[in-house]
Design a protein around this motif. Sequence first.
Motif, PDB file in Angstrom:
ATOM      1  N   GLN A  12     -11.352  55.834  26.996  1.00 22.87           N
ATOM      2  CA  GLN A  12     -10.781  55.886  28.342  1.00 22.87           C
ATOM      3  C   GLN A  12      -9.864  57.087  28.492  1.00 22.87           C
ATOM      4  O   GLN A  12      -9.297  57.573  27.492  1.00 22.87           O
ATOM      5  CB  GLN A  12     -10.006  54.611  28.617  1.00 22.87           C
ATOM      6  CG  GLN A  12     -10.886  53.368  28.736  1.00 22.87           C
ATOM      7  CD  GLN A  12     -10.096  52.156  29.192  1.00 22.87           C
ATOM      8  OE1 GLN A  12      -8.877  52.121  29.111  1.00 22.87           O
ATOM      9  NE2 GLN A  12     -10.813  51.159  29.701  1.00 22.87           N
ATOM     10  N   PRO A  13      -9.691  57.571  29.697  1.00 19.94           N
ATOM     11  CA  PRO A  13      -8.729  58.663  29.917  1.00 19.94           C
ATOM     12  C   PRO A  13      -7.360  58.298  29.364  1.00 19.94           C
ATOM     13  O   PRO A  13      -6.895  57.160  29.536  1.00 19.94           O
ATOM     14  CB  PRO A  13      -8.707  58.789  31.439  1.00 19.94           C
ATOM     15  CG  PRO A  13     -10.060  58.325  31.868  1.00 19.94           C
ATOM     16  CD  PRO A  13     -10.408  57.210  30.925  1.00 19.94           C
ATOM     17  N   GLN A  38     -19.659  71.594  24.011  1.00 15.36           N
ATOM     18  CA  GLN A  38     -20.538  72.000  25.101  1.00 15.36           C
ATOM     19  C   GLN A  38     -20.792  70.800  25.998  1.00 15.36           C
ATOM     20  O   GLN A  38     -21.317  69.783  25.559  1.00 15.36           O
ATOM     21  CB  GLN A  38     -21.856  72.548  24.566  1.00 15.36           C
ATOM     22  CG  GLN A  38     -22.734  73.150  25.649  1.00 15.36           C
ATOM     23  CD  GLN A  38     -23.885  73.955  25.087  1.00 15.36           C
ATOM     24  OE1 GLN A  38     -24.284  73.807  23.934  1.00 15.36           O
ATOM     25  NE2 GLN A  38     -24.433  74.852  25.904  1.00 15.36           N
ATOM     26  N   ALA A  39     -20.375  70.949  27.242  1.00 20.89           N
ATOM     27  CA  ALA A  39     -20.621  69.925  28.248  1.00 20.89           C
ATOM     28  C   ALA A  39     -21.925  70.240  28.967  1.00 20.89           C
ATOM     29  O   ALA A  39     -22.356  71.388  28.997  1.00 20.89           O
ATOM     30  CB  ALA A  39     -19.460  69.871  29.233  1.00 20.89           C
ATOM     31  N   GLU A  88     -12.534  65.865  31.504  1.00 21.10           N
ATOM     32  CA  GLU A  88     -12.983  67.235  31.271  1.00 21.10           C
ATOM     33  C   GLU A  88     -13.228  67.520  29.785  1.00 21.10           C
ATOM     34  O   GLU A  88     -13.807  68.549  29.438  1.00 21.10           O
ATOM     35  CB  GLU A  88     -11.969  68.237  31.811  1.00 21.10           C
ATOM     36  CG  GLU A  88     -11.893  68.307  33.343  1.00 21.10           C
ATOM     37  CD  GLU A  88     -11.289  67.068  33.958  1.00 21.10           C
ATOM     38  OE1 GLU A  88     -11.779  66.635  35.038  1.00 21.10           O
ATOM     39  OE2 GLU A  88     -10.326  66.512  33.373  1.00 21.10           O
ATOM     40  N   ASP A  89     -12.781  66.635  28.927  1.00 26.67           N
ATOM     41  CA  ASP A  89     -13.032  66.793  27.488  1.00 26.67           C
ATOM     42  C   ASP A  89     -14.395  66.233  27.083  1.00 26.67           C
ATOM     43  O   ASP A  89     -14.800  66.374  25.925  1.00 26.67           O
ATOM     44  CB  ASP A  89     -11.942  66.087  26.676  1.00 26.67           C
ATOM     45  CG  ASP A  89     -10.574  66.699  26.878  1.00 26.67           C
ATOM     46  OD1 ASP A  89      -9.614  65.932  27.078  1.00 26.67           O
ATOM     47  OD2 ASP A  89     -10.469  67.945  26.833  1.00 26.67           O
ATOM     48  N   THR A  90     -15.082  65.602  28.008  1.00 29.42           N
ATOM     49  CA  THR A  90     -16.406  65.067  27.712  1.00 29.42           C
ATOM     50  C   THR A  90     -17.370  66.182  27.339  1.00 29.42           C
ATOM     51  O   THR A  90     -17.545  67.140  28.097  1.00 29.42           O
ATOM     52  CB  THR A  90     -16.956  64.295  28.926  1.00 29.42           C
ATOM     53  OG1 THR A  90     -16.126  63.149  29.159  1.00 29.42           O
ATOM     54  CG2 THR A  90     -18.381  63.837  28.681  1.00 29.42           C
ATOM     55  N   LEU A 113     -21.034  63.237  20.157  1.00 28.07           N
ATOM     56  CA  LEU A 113     -20.762  63.129  21.584  1.00 28.07           C
ATOM     57  C   LEU A 113     -19.439  62.421  21.848  1.00 28.07           C
ATOM     58  O   LEU A 113     -19.199  61.323  21.325  1.00 28.07           O
ATOM     59  CB  LEU A 113     -21.897  62.371  22.269  1.00 28.07           C
ATOM     60  CG  LEU A 113     -21.735  62.084  23.763  1.00 28.07           C
ATOM     61  CD1 LEU A 113     -21.652  63.397  24.558  1.00 28.07           C
ATOM     62  CD2 LEU A 113     -22.876  61.220  24.273  1.00 28.07           C
ATOM     63  N   VAL A 114     -18.612  63.058  22.651  1.00 28.62           N
ATOM     64  CA  VAL A 114     -17.363  62.465  23.120  1.00 28.62           C
ATOM     65  C   VAL A 114     -17.480  62.253  24.624  1.00 28.62           C
ATOM     66  O   VAL A 114     -17.741  63.201  25.363  1.00 28.62           O
ATOM     67  CB  VAL A 114     -16.171  63.374  22.795  1.00 28.62           C
ATOM     68  CG1 VAL A 114     -14.901  62.839  23.446  1.00 28.62           C
ATOM     69  CG2 VAL A 114     -16.000  63.499  21.284  1.00 28.62           C
ATOM     70  N   THR A 115     -17.277  61.027  25.051  1.00 21.30           N
ATOM     71  CA  THR A 115     -17.330  60.695  26.474  1.00 21.30           C
ATOM     72  C   THR A 115     -16.006  60.073  26.881  1.00 21.30           C
ATOM     73  O   THR A 115     -15.586  59.068  26.301  1.00 21.30           O
ATOM     74  CB  THR A 115     -18.472  59.727  26.776  1.00 21.30           C
ATOM     75  OG1 THR A 115     -19.704  60.285  26.339  1.00 21.30           O
ATOM     76  CG2 THR A 115     -18.557  59.444  28.281  1.00 21.30           C
TER      77      THR A 115
END
Length: 118
Positions: A12-13, A38-39, A88-90, A113-115
Amino acid sequence: VQLQASGGGLVQPGGSLRLSCAASGFGFDDYAIGWFRQAPGTEREGVSCISRSASKTSYADSVKGRFAISRDDAKNTVYLQMNSLNPEDTAIYYCAARAAPYGKYDYWGQGTLVTVSS
């Protein structure tokens, strides 16, 4: 030669994650290690880098004060502690290794992957 990135996931944020980059097959102690991300629809960007013996670290402006890079040469592993995450870090996060202090990276790992989403 292998670089194995791990530790990604859904957060979560405002949350935190710690990524790991485990290396094998080369002289880890003699290499600087970098983290990139890389998004979707964007170019790959450098996030952070740590020199041999951890004498120098650097960060992208977008993550300064929130991310911290470290290395454990006994475990051939570099860590990226990510705090205060925002959407924005996703991205997919990659680690890479280079023998030279600057310039091109010699080895790349697969990404993790980071979401960041509520």
